[in-house]
Design a protein around this motif. Structure first.
Motif, PDB file in Angstrom:
ATOM      1  N   PHE A 154       0.756  -0.739   0.009  1.00 19.86           N
ATOM      2  CA  PHE A 154      -0.024  -0.322  -0.217  1.00 19.86           C
ATOM      3  C   PHE A 154       1.345   1.578   0.332  1.00 19.86           C
ATOM      4  N   GLY A 155       2.572   1.650   0.494  1.00 21.90           N
ATOM      5  CA  GLY A 155       2.950   2.448   1.133  1.00 21.90           C
ATOM      6  C   GLY A 155       3.278   2.615  -0.486  1.00 21.90           C
ATOM      7  N   LEU A 156       3.793   1.351  -1.453  1.00 21.99           N
ATOM      8  CA  LEU A 156       4.429   2.361  -2.594  1.00 21.99           C
ATOM      9  C   LEU A 156       2.799   2.081  -3.546  1.00 21.99           C
ATOM     10  N   LEU A 193       2.767   5.827  -5.868  1.00 25.53           N
ATOM     11  CA  LEU A 193       2.211   5.886  -7.310  1.00 25.53           C
ATOM     12  C   LEU A 193       1.940   6.840  -7.837  1.00 25.53           C
ATOM     13  N   PHE A 194       0.665   6.806  -6.765  1.00 31.59           N
ATOM     14  CA  PHE A 194      -0.489   7.765  -6.727  1.00 31.59           C
ATOM     15  C   PHE A 194       0.107   9.483  -6.794  1.00 31.59           C
ATOM     16  N   GLY A 195       0.919   9.430  -5.668  1.00 37.22           N
ATOM     17  CA  GLY A 195       2.361  10.432  -5.547  1.00 37.22           C
ATOM     18  C   GLY A 195       2.679  11.382  -7.067  1.00 37.22           C
ATOM     19  N   LEU A 239      -5.459   9.893  -4.502  1.00 33.01           N
ATOM     20  CA  LEU A 239      -5.612   8.946  -4.034  1.00 33.01           C
ATOM     21  C   LEU A 239      -4.548   8.376  -3.383  1.00 33.01           C
ATOM     22  N   ALA A 240      -3.002   9.076  -3.279  1.00 30.21           N
ATOM     23  CA  ALA A 240      -1.901   8.692  -2.691  1.00 30.21           C
ATOM     24  C   ALA A 240      -2.745   8.928  -0.978  1.00 30.21           C
ATOM     25  N   TRP A 241      -3.340   9.516  -0.433  1.00 33.76           N
ATOM     26  CA  TRP A 241      -3.973   9.504   0.769  1.00 33.76           C
ATOM     27  C   TRP A 241      -4.019   8.854   1.349  1.00 33.76           C
ATOM     28  N   PRO A 242      -5.298   8.141   1.057  1.00 33.89           N
ATOM     29  CA  PRO A 242      -5.485   7.817   1.648  1.00 33.89           C
ATOM     30  C   PRO A 242      -5.474   5.590   1.999  1.00 33.89           C
ATOM     31  N   VAL A 243      -4.908   5.476   0.262  1.00 32.88           N
ATOM     32  CA  VAL A 243      -3.607   4.330   0.056  1.00 32.88           C
ATOM     33  C   VAL A 243      -2.228   4.914   0.402  1.00 32.88           C
ATOM     34  N   GLY A 244      -2.526   5.176   1.165  1.00 30.45           N
ATOM     35  CA  GLY A 244      -1.086   5.590   2.103  1.00 30.45           C
ATOM     36  C   GLY A 244      -1.741   5.353   3.772  1.00 30.45           C
ATOM     37  N   ILE A 245      -2.688   5.775   3.867  1.00 25.19           N
ATOM     38  CA  ILE A 245      -3.154   5.153   5.535  1.00 25.19           C
ATOM     39  C   ILE A 245      -3.809   3.862   5.806  1.00 25.19           C
ATOM     40  N   VAL A 246      -3.954   3.672   4.653  1.00 26.28           N
ATOM     41  CA  VAL A 246      -4.103   1.885   5.206  1.00 26.28           C
ATOM     42  C   VAL A 246      -2.479   1.282   5.482  1.00 26.28           C
ATOM     43  N   SER A 290       7.893  21.058 -12.403  1.00 26.49           N
ATOM     44  CA  SER A 290       8.311  22.113 -11.644  1.00 26.49           C
ATOM     45  C   SER A 290       8.764  23.203 -12.777  1.00 26.49           C
ATOM     46  N   ARG A 291       9.944  22.789 -13.215  1.00 23.40           N
ATOM     47  CA  ARG A 291      10.212  23.946 -14.750  1.00 23.40           C
ATOM     48  C   ARG A 291       9.598  23.784 -15.910  1.00 23.40           C
ATOM     49  N   ALA A 292       8.254  22.696 -16.493  1.00 24.52           N
ATOM     50  CA  ALA A 292       7.083  23.467 -17.238  1.00 24.52           C
ATOM     51  C   ALA A 292       6.479  24.188 -17.346  1.00 24.52           C
ATOM     52  N   GLU A 293       6.062  24.320 -15.750  1.00 20.08           N
ATOM     53  CA  GLU A 293       4.822  24.475 -15.293  1.00 20.08           C
ATOM     54  C   GLU A 293       4.882  25.446 -14.269  1.00 20.08           C
ATOM     55  N   ARG A 294       6.453  26.260 -14.301  1.00 24.85           N
ATOM     56  CA  ARG A 294       6.205  27.535 -13.599  1.00 24.85           C
ATOM     57  C   ARG A 294       6.134  29.175 -14.415  1.00 24.85           C
ATOM     58  N   PRO A 295       6.256  29.034 -15.367  1.00 29.53           N
ATOM     59  CA  PRO A 295       5.921  30.265 -16.339  1.00 29.53           C
ATOM     60  C   PRO A 295       4.658  29.807 -15.963  1.00 29.53           C
ATOM     61  N   ARG A 296       3.410  28.979 -15.879  1.00 27.79           N
ATOM     62  CA  ARG A 296       2.197  29.072 -15.921  1.00 27.79           C
ATOM     63  C   ARG A 296       1.833  30.635 -15.222  1.00 27.79           C
ATOM     64  N   VAL A 297       0.693  31.204 -15.573  1.00 23.97           N
ATOM     65  CA  VAL A 297       0.628  32.424 -14.306  1.00 23.97           C
ATOM     66  C   VAL A 297      -1.644  32.240 -14.402  1.00 23.97           C
ATOM     67  N   SER A 298      -2.078  31.455 -15.271  1.00 22.11           N
ATOM     68  CA  SER A 298      -3.468  31.375 -15.566  1.00 22.11           C
ATOM     69  C   SER A 298      -4.174  30.646 -14.537  1.00 22.11           C
ATOM     70  N   GLY A 299      -3.367  30.147 -13.296  1.00 22.96           N
ATOM     71  CA  GLY A 299      -3.239  28.695 -12.323  1.00 22.96           C
ATOM     72  C   GLY A 299      -3.973  27.368 -13.154  1.00 22.96           C
ATOM     73  N   THR A 300      -3.634  26.994 -14.282  1.00 22.79           N
ATOM     74  CA  THR A 300      -4.830  26.033 -14.959  1.00 22.79           C
ATOM     75  C   THR A 300      -3.812  24.868 -14.952  1.00 22.79           C
ATOM     76  N   LEU A 301      -3.757  23.986 -14.128  1.00 21.77           N
ATOM     77  CA  LEU A 301      -2.947  23.199 -14.918  1.00 21.77           C
ATOM     78  C   LEU A 301      -3.465  21.812 -15.302  1.00 21.77           C
ATOM     79  N   PRO A 302      -2.360  21.165 -16.114  1.00 20.73           N
ATOM     80  CA  PRO A 302      -2.437  20.118 -16.632  1.00 20.73           C
ATOM     81  C   PRO A 302      -3.019  19.709 -15.913  1.00 20.73           C
ATOM     82  N   ALA A 303      -3.983  17.828 -16.603  1.00 19.43           N
ATOM     83  CA  ALA A 303      -4.222  16.680 -15.990  1.00 19.43           C
ATOM     84  C   ALA A 303      -3.229  15.942 -15.668  1.00 19.43           C
ATOM     85  N   PRO A 304      -3.017  14.525 -14.669  1.00 17.09           N
ATOM     86  CA  PRO A 304      -1.976  14.439 -14.319  1.00 17.09           C
ATOM     87  C   PRO A 304      -1.588  13.824 -15.700  1.00 17.09           C
ATOM     88  N   ALA A 305       0.227  13.087 -16.055  1.00 17.59           N
ATOM     89  CA  ALA A 305       0.738  11.950 -17.070  1.00 17.59           C
ATOM     90  C   ALA A 305      -0.102  10.710 -17.730  1.00 17.59           C
TER      91      ALA A 305
END
Length: 236
Positions: free
Chosen positions: A34-36, A40-42, A48-55, A221-236
Motif C-alpha cells: 500500500f505504501g508503494l 505511485l499515486f503521488g 488517492l495517494a493519501w487514503p491508500v497510504g493510510i491503509v 516544476s520547470r515546465a509549469e513555472r511560467p504558468r500564471v493562469s492557475g490552470t494545471l494540466p491533467a496528471p500524465a
C-alpha cells in the motif's frame, strides 16, 4: 461461518516462520505494498495517494512495534512506528489539500515547486533540533531493549525525515523526494539489521523509484513555472 473478527485475527497473526526465532508477518508485506501504491499515486499527483497510504500506515504501525505488541518479529522500532501515526495525521491534511486543489483547478492535485529560502531556514534547523529531541525520547522509552546508541539516532532521523517528506509532499515541494532519499539511506540498513526484510527490500526498491519521482517533479516544476493562469494540466 467465519466472522469478520476471525478474518481480521487470522490476517493479523498470519506469518512466515523463517527460522525458529524469526518470523515475517504478511501484514508487513501488504502494508508496504500500500505504501508503494501511495507513492505511485503521488507521482501522478493524484489525491488517492493519501487514503491508500493510510491503509499501509495502520498495518505497518502494528508491525514496527514488534515485541512491544507481543509479536515475535524482533526489536520494536519506535521511530518507524511513531512516524506511521504522523503519516495518518498528515495524510488527512494532504488529502484535504490535494482534493481542494483538484476541485479548484480541475486538473492535477498539486503543482510541484521548490520551497522558499525562508521556509528552508525554518525547517532545516527545526529538523535538526527535532532529531535531538527524538533521540532522547526514544532512548528513554527503549531503555529496556539491548540496542546500540546509533539505533536511536537512526530511528530519530527516520521519524523526523519522514515527517518533513510527508509535509513537503502535501505542500507540493520538490524537496520531498530528496527527504525520502535521505530517509531510505538510513532506513534500509537499519531494517536489514533488525530483520524487517520485506520493508528493507521495499525501501530499496522505493529508493530507486524516489529518484525517478524527483526527476519527474523537477521537470514538471520547470515546465509549469511560467504558468500564471492557475490552470494545471491533467496528471500524465
Amino acid at each position: 461461518m467465519t466472522s469478520l473478527d476471525d478474518l481480521l485475527t487470522t490476517f493479523y497473526t498470519a506469518k512466515w516462520q523463517v527460522t525458529p526465532g524469526q518470523a515475517i508477518y504478511y501484514r508487513e508485506i501488504v502494508g508496504n505494498a500500500f505504501g508503494l501504491g501511495s507513492a505511485l499515486f503521488g507521482l501522478r499527483r493524484s489525491a488517492l495517494a493519501w487514503p491508500v497510504g493510510i491503509v499501509g500506515n495502520v498495518l505497518l504501525f502494528t508491525v514496527f512495534l514488534g515485541q512491544a505488541l507481543g509479536n515475535d518479529q524482533g526489536t520494536p522500532l519506535y521511530g518507524q512506528a511513531a512516524r506511521q501515526v504522523f503519516f495518518l495525521i498528515t495524510s488527512v491534511y494532504g488529502w484535504w489539500r490535494w482534493r481542494r486543489n483538484s476541485r479548484t483547478t480541475h486538473g492535477a492535485a498539486v503543482t510541484p515547486h521548490w520551497a522558499s529560502h525562508r521556509q528552508r531556514l525554518v525547517l532545516i534547523p527545526g529538523a535538526l533540533a527535532a532529531v535531538v529531541v527524538c533521540f532522547l525520547v526514544f532512548r528513554g522509552i527503549g531503555a529496556g531493549f539491548p540496542v546500540p546508541w546509533w539505533y536511536y539516532l537512526a530511528d530519530s532521523w527516520i521519524f523526523v525525515g519522514s515527517m518533513l517528506a510527508t509535509y513537503a509532499m502535501a505542500r507540493g515541494w520538490v524537496e520531498f523526494w530528496l527527504c525520502w532519499i535521505a530517509v531510505d539511506l538510513v532506513g534500509v540498513p537499519e531494517l536489514l539489521h533488525f530483520g524487517y526484510y520485506p520493508s528493507a527490500i521495499l525501501y530499496a526498491v522505493y529508493a530507486a523509484f524516489v529518484v525517478w519521482g524527483f526527476l519527474v517533479w523537477l521537470r514538471i516544476s520547470r515546465a509549469e513555472r511560467p504558468r500564471v493562469s492557475g490552470t494545471l494540466p491533467a496528471p500524465a
